[in-house]
Design a protein around this motif. Structure first.
Motif, mmCIF file in Angstrom:
data_model
loop_
_atom_site.group_PDB
_atom_site.id
_atom_site.type_symbol
_atom_site.label_atom_id
_atom_site.label_comp_id
_atom_site.label_asym_id
_atom_site.label_seq_id
_atom_site.Cartn_x
_atom_site.Cartn_y
_atom_site.Cartn_z
ATOM 1 N N SER A 161 0.868 -1.181 0.000
ATOM 2 C CA SER A 161 0.000 0.000 0.000
ATOM 3 C C SER A 161 0.899 1.224 0.000
ATOM 4 O O SER A 161 1.663 1.443 0.928
ATOM 5 C CB SER A 161 -0.931 -0.002 1.212
ATOM 6 O OG SER A 161 -0.194 0.082 2.418
ATOM 7 N N GLU A 190 0.906 4.996 0.239
ATOM 8 C CA GLU A 190 -0.054 5.993 0.707
ATOM 9 C C GLU A 190 -0.146 7.221 -0.191
ATOM 10 O O GLU A 190 -1.236 7.723 -0.458
ATOM 11 C CB GLU A 190 0.306 6.434 2.129
ATOM 12 C CG GLU A 190 -0.018 5.415 3.195
ATOM 13 C CD GLU A 190 -0.004 6.006 4.581
ATOM 14 O OE1 GLU A 190 -1.055 6.493 5.035
ATOM 15 O OE2 GLU A 190 1.071 5.992 5.209
ATOM 16 N N SER A 243 -8.712 2.865 1.294
ATOM 17 C CA SER A 243 -8.392 4.211 0.819
ATOM 18 C C SER A 243 -9.095 5.196 1.740
ATOM 19 O O SER A 243 -10.327 5.137 1.891
ATOM 20 C CB SER A 243 -8.861 4.412 -0.624
ATOM 21 O OG SER A 243 -8.275 3.456 -1.484
ATOM 22 N N VAL A 274 -1.499 0.657 -5.192
ATOM 23 C CA VAL A 274 -1.048 -0.671 -4.775
ATOM 24 C C VAL A 274 0.141 -1.044 -5.642
ATOM 25 O O VAL A 274 0.039 -1.051 -6.871
ATOM 26 C CB VAL A 274 -2.165 -1.719 -4.935
ATOM 27 C CG1 VAL A 274 -1.629 -3.123 -4.657
ATOM 28 C CG2 VAL A 274 -3.332 -1.401 -4.007
ATOM 29 N N VAL A 321 -3.604 5.626 0.814
ATOM 30 C CA VAL A 321 -3.854 4.179 0.858
ATOM 31 C C VAL A 321 -2.985 3.578 1.965
ATOM 32 O O VAL A 321 -1.827 3.227 1.740
ATOM 33 C CB VAL A 321 -3.540 3.526 -0.507
ATOM 34 C CG1 VAL A 321 -3.820 2.035 -0.460
ATOM 35 C CG2 VAL A 321 -4.364 4.187 -1.608
ATOM 36 N N SER A 332 -3.375 0.708 3.925
ATOM 37 C CA SER A 332 -3.198 -0.721 4.187
ATOM 38 C C SER A 332 -3.984 -1.558 3.194
ATOM 39 O O SER A 332 -4.814 -1.066 2.437
ATOM 40 C CB SER A 332 -3.642 -1.074 5.610
ATOM 41 O OG SER A 332 -5.038 -0.988 5.737
ATOM 42 N N LEU A 333 -3.699 -2.846 3.240
ATOM 43 C CA LEU A 333 -4.394 -3.819 2.410
ATOM 44 C C LEU A 333 -4.329 -5.185 3.065
ATOM 45 O O LEU A 333 -3.532 -5.410 3.977
ATOM 46 C CB LEU A 333 -3.818 -3.860 0.997
ATOM 47 C CG LEU A 333 -2.432 -4.466 0.735
ATOM 48 C CD1 LEU A 333 -2.142 -4.492 -0.767
ATOM 49 C CD2 LEU A 333 -1.309 -3.725 1.445
ATOM 50 N N VAL A 342 -8.320 -3.398 -0.302
ATOM 51 C CA VAL A 342 -7.480 -2.213 -0.167
ATOM 52 C C VAL A 342 -8.266 -1.099 0.513
ATOM 53 O O VAL A 342 -9.410 -0.811 0.128
ATOM 54 C CB VAL A 342 -6.987 -1.731 -1.544
ATOM 55 C CG1 VAL A 342 -6.045 -0.537 -1.399
ATOM 56 C CG2 VAL A 342 -6.306 -2.867 -2.300
#
Length: 431
Positions: free
Chosen positions: A183, A185, A240, A196, A224, A226-227, A238
């Motif tokens: 991820s 950001e 956002s 991503v 972004v 984390s995933l 994912v």
């Protein structure tokens, strides 16, 4: 009707000593069960260890003998600026702090610290066979370190760089370890501030990442953090934090007031923010960097920041930090009926929830309530998930900005990183 009841919880935590190992602190949580068998008790014993920098994530080896912790600002003061500016620093010292855990006494002791040569050290994932550790390292992208070297307090990182100013935070891997997803950001891709990253690890038969390199990026909204990857490795989820101002795609749930809003203020004095969303990504299409890799986008409240899925793929939990709530989705509906994918929402048990972890066969959810935008420590809330979640979860004292949670391979220990307090909290689950 089968029921489960939580009894009164009491805890007492001691502060870390001047050495890196603190005194043992004990928190006891009684969980009385009535599931057609005698009641069982679970006590959670909490050991707190000081870390050399601000800890973000922790992961333990399968045998439980080593714990790797990503730390930033090592032997330096905290960074006072916003997260988006952290990557522009040139003097930050970050990397992996290594702890050894005694299998008999469960005591943690420091082994050493390995620099990653980056401004940050964030999310962690061990590749299969546990010979390689992947780390999200801010503007340097993703770093890869040899686990055998780390266990001896040494190592030389190899990097899979992302876009300029990427601010890479979280990382996950496919079950075979051939691909890592990150991820990013803040890196700008196709006009969106957040993406991503798709990385081929070049993993060999012994689990060593021989030639990690980036295949490309998939734009994924605005910020972004984390995933998560599904248990079978077929889907990415994912988070956002914001919908891009120049939105050109459909987002389900826009008429649901639980999921869609524009009036949330997280830090006093900051402007109100709109909602964020989660994306469902086809892993094979992502590996091929196909434009149709994103299968669905669903509104997810104010600042969705972490995602965790049940092992049987029946439930997906999202921490909506700005709403102080946890959202529970049906993963199948996210893709096939996104407008009706939200099962319900419940209070996180504290302020500004971030990290989450399912444990005890996914019957409980631990939530790190960070309280990151106010003075004072956060807490760890334990939610019972059988039936409807408890309206009042049991709470365990944590440090300043409790951030991420991980679970040992045998399910016996939760690891919580207290970012501002610079401590690692090991919560041993005895039942």
């Amino acid at each position: 009707m089968n029921r489960m009841r939580m009894n009164t919880f009491k805890s007492a935590l001691s502060s870390p000593s001047d050495s890196l190992i603190s005194n043992l602190a004990v928190a006891i949580l009684f969980l009385a069960t009535h599931l057609g068998r005698p009641a069982q008790n679970l006590d959670i014993r909490s050991e707190i260890c000081a870390t050399r920098g601000n800890p973000t994530s922790a992961v333990s080896t399968r045998d439980g003998r080593f714990v790797f912790v990503s730390v930033t600002n090592v032997d330096q003061p905290d960074f006072p600026g916003p997260d988006s500016a952290a990557g522009s620093r040139t003097d930050a010292v970050s990397g992996i702090e290594v702890f050894r855990r005694d299998v008999a006494t469960h005591k943690l002791s420091p082994v050493g610290f390995v620099k990653t040569g980056s401004t940050g050290a964030n999310g962690l994932v061990l590749l299969p066979q546990e010979r390689t550790l992947a780390i999200g390292v801010g503007d340097e992208g993703v770093a890869f370190l040899d686990v055998r070297d780390l266990e001896h307090g040494k190592g030389t990182p190899r990097f899979a760089h992302q876009t300029a100013g990427a601010g890479t935070f979280d990382v996950v891997a496919t079950p075979d370890g051939k691909y890592v997803f990150s991820s990013n950001e803040y890196g700008i891709v196709s006009g969106q501030r957040g993406s991503v990253g798709v990385i081929s690890t070049g993993i060999d038969q012994k689990g060593r990442a021989r030639s990690p390199h980036t295949l490309g990026q998939i734009p994924a909204g605005d910020v972004v953090p984390s995933l998560a990857i599904s248990p079978d490795g077929s889907r990415l989820y994912v988070a956002s934090e914001l919908i891009p101002q120049s939105q050109s795609f459909a987002i389900a749930g826009s008429n649901n007031p639980v999921l869609s809003k524009n009036d949330r203020v997280q830090k006093q004095g900051s402007p109100a923010r709109p909602n964020g969303y989660i994306s469902v990504v086809d892993v094979q299409r992502a590996i091929a960097i196909k434009p149709d890799a994103i299968l669905a986008r669903v509104a997810a409240g104010c600042s969705p920041v972490r995602i965790v899925e049940a092992a049987d793929a029946s439930r997906l939990y999202v921490s909506a930090r700005g709403d102080n709530s946890i959202l529970e989705f049906d993963p199948h509906r996210l893709e096939n009926d996104p407008e009706h994918s939200l099962l319900h929402s419940f209070a996180s048990g504290g302020t500004a929830p971030v990290g989450m972890r399912l444990f005890m066969s996914d019957r409980y959810l631990a939530v790190a309530n960070s309280n990151r935008f106010a003075e004072g420590n956060g807490n760890l809330a334990i939610h019972k998930l059988e039936g409807n979640p408890d309206p009042e979860p049991h709470r365990i004292s944590a440090g300043g900005f409790p951030r991420n949670l991980s679970l040992s391979a045998d399910g016996s220990t939760l690891y919580l990183t207290n970012y501002k307090s610079r401590t690692l909290q090991a919560l041993e689950l005895n039942h």
